[in-house]
Design a protein around this motif. Structure first.
Motif, PDB file in Angstrom:
ATOM      1  N   LEU A  18      27.311  18.655  18.634  1.00  0.00           N
ATOM      2  CA  LEU A  18      28.335  19.701  18.618  1.00  0.00           C
ATOM      3  C   LEU A  18      28.295  20.379  19.939  1.00  0.00           C
ATOM      4  N   HIS A  56      26.654  19.184  10.274  1.00  0.00           N
ATOM      5  CA  HIS A  56      27.515  18.603  11.170  1.00  0.00           C
ATOM      6  C   HIS A  56      28.802  19.169  10.653  1.00  0.00           C
ATOM      7  N   ARG A  60      30.563  22.334  12.476  1.00  0.00           N
ATOM      8  CA  ARG A  60      32.033  21.933  13.163  1.00  0.00           C
ATOM      9  C   ARG A  60      33.078  22.725  12.882  1.00  0.00           C
TER      10      ARG A  60
END
Length: 78
Positions: A18, A56, A60
């Motif tokens: 990220l 994730h 995100r």
């Protein structure tokens, strides 16, 4: 490898991924903060083996929201 060390590896891996994606749009400290807070939110709420994917995806999404409201940053020359 213990479950604890595996989680640490996954969190670091997601953080690096990220950070690469949002570099130049958000400060590194903010990205790190979001990843850590997202991990805390997910702990105990999901199956341990799903931590990487869920961290994730949720991290995100949160960073995208922040990036949309953050002022545009132009990286300084090195």
């Amino acid at each position: 490898m213990t479950v604890r060390s595996h989680r640490t590896d996954v969190v670091q891996e997601v953080g690096v991924w990220l950070a690469g994606e949002f570099a130049g749009r958000l400060p590194a400290a903010e990205i790190d903060r979001v990843v850590k807070l997202t991990r805390l939110d997910l702990e105990g709420s999901i199956a341990p083996e799903e931590l990487g994917e869920m961290l994730h995806r949720l991290g995100r999404a949160r960073l995208q929201r922040l990036a949309q409201t953050a002022p545009i940053r132009i990286p300084q020359a090195r």
